[in-house]
Design a protein around this motif. Structure first.
Motif, PDB file in Angstrom:
ATOM      1  N   GLY A 213       5.644 -14.919  -5.373  1.00  0.00           N
ATOM      2  CA  GLY A 213       4.501 -15.132  -5.345  1.00  0.00           C
ATOM      3  C   GLY A 213       3.131 -16.527  -5.887  1.00  0.00           C
ATOM      4  O   GLY A 213       2.773 -17.283  -5.445  1.00  0.00           O
TER       5      GLY A 213
ATOM      6  N   VAL B 246       4.626 -16.268   2.402  1.00  0.00           N
ATOM      7  CA  VAL B 246       5.507 -14.485   1.686  1.00  0.00           C
ATOM      8  C   VAL B 246       4.524 -14.248   2.621  1.00  0.00           C
ATOM      9  O   VAL B 246       3.172 -14.218   2.529  1.00  0.00           O
ATOM     10  N   ASN B 247       4.830 -12.891   2.838  1.00  0.00           N
ATOM     11  CA  ASN B 247       4.142 -11.905   3.323  1.00  0.00           C
ATOM     12  C   ASN B 247       4.660 -10.732   2.121  1.00  0.00           C
ATOM     13  O   ASN B 247       6.085 -10.220   2.145  1.00  0.00           O
ATOM     14  N   VAL B 248       3.082 -10.763   1.884  1.00  0.00           N
ATOM     15  CA  VAL B 248       3.450  -9.991   0.245  1.00  0.00           C
ATOM     16  C   VAL B 248       3.343  -8.719   1.038  1.00  0.00           C
ATOM     17  O   VAL B 248       3.954  -7.359  -0.247  1.00  0.00           O
TER      18      VAL B 248
ATOM     19  N   VAL C  60       8.100  -7.617   1.094  1.00  0.00           N
ATOM     20  CA  VAL C  60       9.273  -8.222   0.233  1.00  0.00           C
ATOM     21  C   VAL C  60      10.558  -6.940  -0.236  1.00  0.00           C
ATOM     22  O   VAL C  60       9.608  -5.817  -0.492  1.00  0.00           O
TER      23      VAL C  60
ATOM     24  N   SER D 205       7.697  -4.300  -0.671  1.00  0.00           N
ATOM     25  CA  SER D 205       6.177  -5.066  -1.325  1.00  0.00           C
ATOM     26  C   SER D 205       6.718  -3.359  -2.283  1.00  0.00           C
ATOM     27  O   SER D 205       5.278  -3.413  -2.627  1.00  0.00           O
TER      28      SER D 205
ATOM     29  N   LEU E 218      -4.108 -18.125  -7.979  1.00  0.00           N
ATOM     30  CA  LEU E 218      -3.516 -18.693  -6.939  1.00  0.00           C
ATOM     31  C   LEU E 218      -2.395 -17.714  -6.705  1.00  0.00           C
ATOM     32  O   LEU E 218      -1.349 -17.812  -5.709  1.00  0.00           O
ATOM     33  N   ASN E 219      -1.565 -16.589  -7.538  1.00  0.00           N
ATOM     34  CA  ASN E 219      -0.472 -15.842  -6.972  1.00  0.00           C
ATOM     35  C   ASN E 219      -0.267 -15.377  -5.596  1.00  0.00           C
ATOM     36  O   ASN E 219      -1.732 -14.445  -5.877  1.00  0.00           O
ATOM     37  N   GLN E 220       0.149 -15.080  -4.321  1.00  0.00           N
ATOM     38  CA  GLN E 220      -0.255 -14.651  -3.335  1.00  0.00           C
ATOM     39  C   GLN E 220       0.198 -13.132  -3.941  1.00  0.00           C
ATOM     40  O   GLN E 220      -0.645 -12.210  -2.494  1.00  0.00           O
ATOM     41  N   PHE E 221       0.916 -12.640  -4.894  1.00  0.00           N
ATOM     42  CA  PHE E 221       1.384 -11.435  -5.169  1.00  0.00           C
ATOM     43  C   PHE E 221      -0.247 -11.283  -6.121  1.00  0.00           C
ATOM     44  O   PHE E 221       0.264 -10.890  -6.819  1.00  0.00           O
TER      45      PHE E 221
ATOM     46  N   VAL F 167       0.881  -4.864  -6.943  1.00  0.00           N
ATOM     47  CA  VAL F 167       2.404  -4.391  -6.657  1.00  0.00           C
ATOM     48  C   VAL F 167       2.434  -3.037  -6.905  1.00  0.00           C
ATOM     49  O   VAL F 167       2.985  -2.549  -7.174  1.00  0.00           O
TER      50      VAL F 167
ATOM     51  N   THR G 123       1.905 -18.189 -13.421  1.00  0.00           N
ATOM     52  CA  THR G 123       1.306 -17.746 -13.135  1.00  0.00           C
ATOM     53  C   THR G 123       1.355 -16.382 -12.423  1.00  0.00           C
ATOM     54  O   THR G 123       2.066 -15.544 -11.421  1.00  0.00           O
TER      55      THR G 123
ATOM     56  N   THR H 151       0.011 -12.855 -11.256  1.00  0.00           N
ATOM     57  CA  THR H 151      -0.659 -11.661 -10.555  1.00  0.00           C
ATOM     58  C   THR H 151      -2.699 -11.523 -10.744  1.00  0.00           C
ATOM     59  O   THR H 151      -2.951 -11.338  -9.468  1.00  0.00           O
TER      60      THR H 151
END
Lengths: 413, 413
Positions: free
Chosen positions: A337, A343-345, A348, A361, B58-61, B92, B237, B239
């Motif tokens: 991430g 990335v499609n969160v 995954v 995910s 900025l983590n996408q997750f 997550v 970084t 989540t």
């Protein structure tokens, strides 16, 4: 010689070495740069001018020998020899360092009777100290006697290029081209400061294939992008990284170009040699107890897959978890991430070995004991499927251990 | 209260805390998310709707609570409270995790009698496990009783946000504006997964200054870029990173905007609060024995200076050398050289403390004993002058130690 089948296209020569391809001798000795009596000076010599190619560190502080080797290969794309010292990187040593590297080249060229521009130079070791040239000169003068075309010569060279490496790294394959058996072999050293785009890594590939230097440069660059540039030990890129390939042409095949019907076969065998060396470097990373392989699948592009694979393999938290045999997929996706790649969160999958830990995910309950047993092995494969596209990449690294810290807290002192 | 002079513009209030600014109460308790009996749920509450601002990972997750807090602050730029749990990151965790984070918001809002959109939520801890909501609900119901405006309330909150942190991180300053004494205070937690652009870091700033939410967002963003975004512990970084500021306005100054004559003074005091917290996080990085500060001077641009500073502070080899009290400037310039930023390889000076080790890219003989004595201290300053321009930046981090590996090899299990 024992032969292990590696693919349809080529076979691994178990007892082969960099002196197996026709035309090559090698050797090493102790000249006095290392405090112990281990070898610290070595050379590979080819009996004919070999087509040559090289790739080099992207660190802006390039060590003096890089300039020398670039000059030699740049002159006419031919090499008769490469001379290498360990124990001192000859980096950040200014004009004197450059003069010393050029002297290594000219003195060794003279001793073996070849033009100076047919000799490459490589160094690895401590940064910022001048070479003890009295030791180096004595070593260069004694080196020609140590050269031979047997396994012993190759072993002598392999020892001479090691620093904190624990094991020698060497591989040889055979591939049939034009009805001839061609050998491609390699030797490398690694350990710390290992990160994509070349590291404290020296690599040498010898082959008796007939191939021009431009074609050799192409196959070397392509193989490097898929192998040496996909490993990391600690994210640091050294000032001395260098990979040099020499092709003697003595196998007698028709010259290999992209138009040759066996080009792909040759390129695949060449890539395999580089991959074996790259993985050996990762496995022998400073303090490492295991090889970690990260496979990224289903990415939007190869570039994205490579960047994500490198982010995961470089994560200190992932590396520490691997040392602790902890199936900590949370750290894996945290690294995915933060990679800066698409990335499609929500889609995954993460597998550790063949144990699914995350699907679409969502955490998947898994057998912690089975995961622990797998993670205690000497090789761990982390497989991430992004389910976004068709591109993939593989990166290799190692775990982060007490010994990494111990080695690097006391390297210089 | 003891006051320490920090600059012409503001004073440090030694015994101040996040409840020192007028209008704020805080508290914490153990609800059962942590295995030990340490606090794991806390809140800061303001007696009036406070102007609010936030910056996020900025983590996408992004963890579920990030969405909730963005929603709350996005609604009308006001907050009455922030509720925080440790022991579980609620990251997550899918739709259920989001529902849980929204329930934390609405339940606490109801208990303290404010609109749900006036409550922010933050979580830190293990990734990928659902919150034990029965524990959280019980904790939320008991939390209002724990809130108070004394130092004790602030301490309870500070304890509740810690994970592997060893010490509480808190600071308070006073600044005179419009003849009124304004307080700005902060509390933070850090430890692992700390890297520029927000980390496993939660930070909370309270002030009684009168300031609009847009202006507060501006000053928060600017301060973050110079402080929290310039620290790294391990390059990861998280989540969950979040920094939230709340301004009660109860100090009675004229509303602060960029046009206010004391704007720079306020911004500087605000930046100082963030810097103290950021440095405290770096110093208390997982396993750290010391704070390392990297100053880059003479760069072509602030962006280049920041990128180089972050590359050096993030180098595992530099960090290991700091742990080993090794004045290994070679690793420092190797990191400078791989930063991807403009560097003149002939003009670099490196000082470690006030010991010159490299001048104009040439090694300088130095007193190794003096260097060792300096490097054994609890703070090390690395100063690199590129001699290329006028720009500079400072980054903070810590050493890489056996304990970092120990902590992270066994975190989840």
């Amino acid at each position: 010689m024992g032969q292990v089948k590696a693919s349809e296209a080529f076979t691994v020569v178990a007892e082969g070495s960099i002196t197996t391809p026709k035309g090559f001798k090698a050797g090493g000795l102790h000249c006095g740069l290392k405090k112990t009596d281990r070898h610290d000076l070595g050379a590979i010599v080819c009996e004919v001018p070999a087509a040559a190619a090289g790739v080099y560190t992207l660190n802006q502080f390039q060590a003096a020998p890089i300039k020398v080797t670039q000059d030699s290969i740049g002159t006419e794309g031919k090499l008769r020899a490469v001379i290498v010292n360990s124990g001192n990187a000859n980096a950040v040593t200014g004009k004197q360092g450059e003069a010393d590297a050029f002297e290594m080249r000219s003195r060794f060229a003279e001793r073996i009777g070849v033009p100076a521009a047919h000799v490459a130079v490589a160094s690895t070791g401590v940064i910022g100290e001048l070479l003890k040239m009295d030791k180096v000169r004595g070593g260069i003068d004694a080196l020609p006697e140590k050269l031979d075309g047997s396994r012993e010569g190759a072993d002598g060279f392999c020892q001479a290029i090691l620093t904190t490496d624990l094991v020698q790294k060497s591989v040889c394959v055979a591939v049939e081209i034009d009805g001839r058996t061609i050998h491609i072999a390699g030797a490398a050293k690694g350990s710390g400061m290992i990160h994509p785009n070349m590291a404290t890594m020296l690599g040498f590939v010898t082959t008796d294939a007939a191939i021009g230097s431009e074609a050799l440069q192409g196959v070397l660059r392509q193989a490097t992008d898929m192998t040496f540039n996909m490993i990391t030990v600690d994210g640091d890129t050294s000032t001395n990284d260098m990979l040099v390939a020499m092709a003697s042409g003595l196998a007698g095949n028709k010259e290999l170009t992209a138009a040759h019907p066996d080009w792909a076969k040759f390129a695949d065998a060449f890539r395999y040699v580089c991959e074996v060396l790259a993985k050996a470097i990762a496995r022998d990373g400073e303090g490492a107890t295991k090889l970690v392989e990260v496979r990224i699948r289903g990415a939007e592009s190869v570039e994205a897959a490579r960047a994500i694979a490198k982010t995961v393999i470089g994560s200190s938290l992932v590396k520490s978890a691997m040392f602790g045999a902890d199936a900590n997929w949370g750290r894996i996706i945290a690294a995915v991430g933060r990679s800066g790649q698409p990335v499609n969160v929500d889609t995954v999958d993460v597998r550790i070995g063949d144990i699914a830990t995350l699907e679409q995910s969502r955490p998947v309950p898994f057998d912690e004991d089975a995961a622990l047993a797998y993670l205690k092995g000497d090789t761990v494969v982390i497989d991430v499927d992004l389910h976004m596209g068709e591109s993939e990449a593989v990166a290799w690294g190692c775990d982060l251990t007490y010994d990494y810290v111990r080695i690097n807290a006391a390297y210089r002192t």
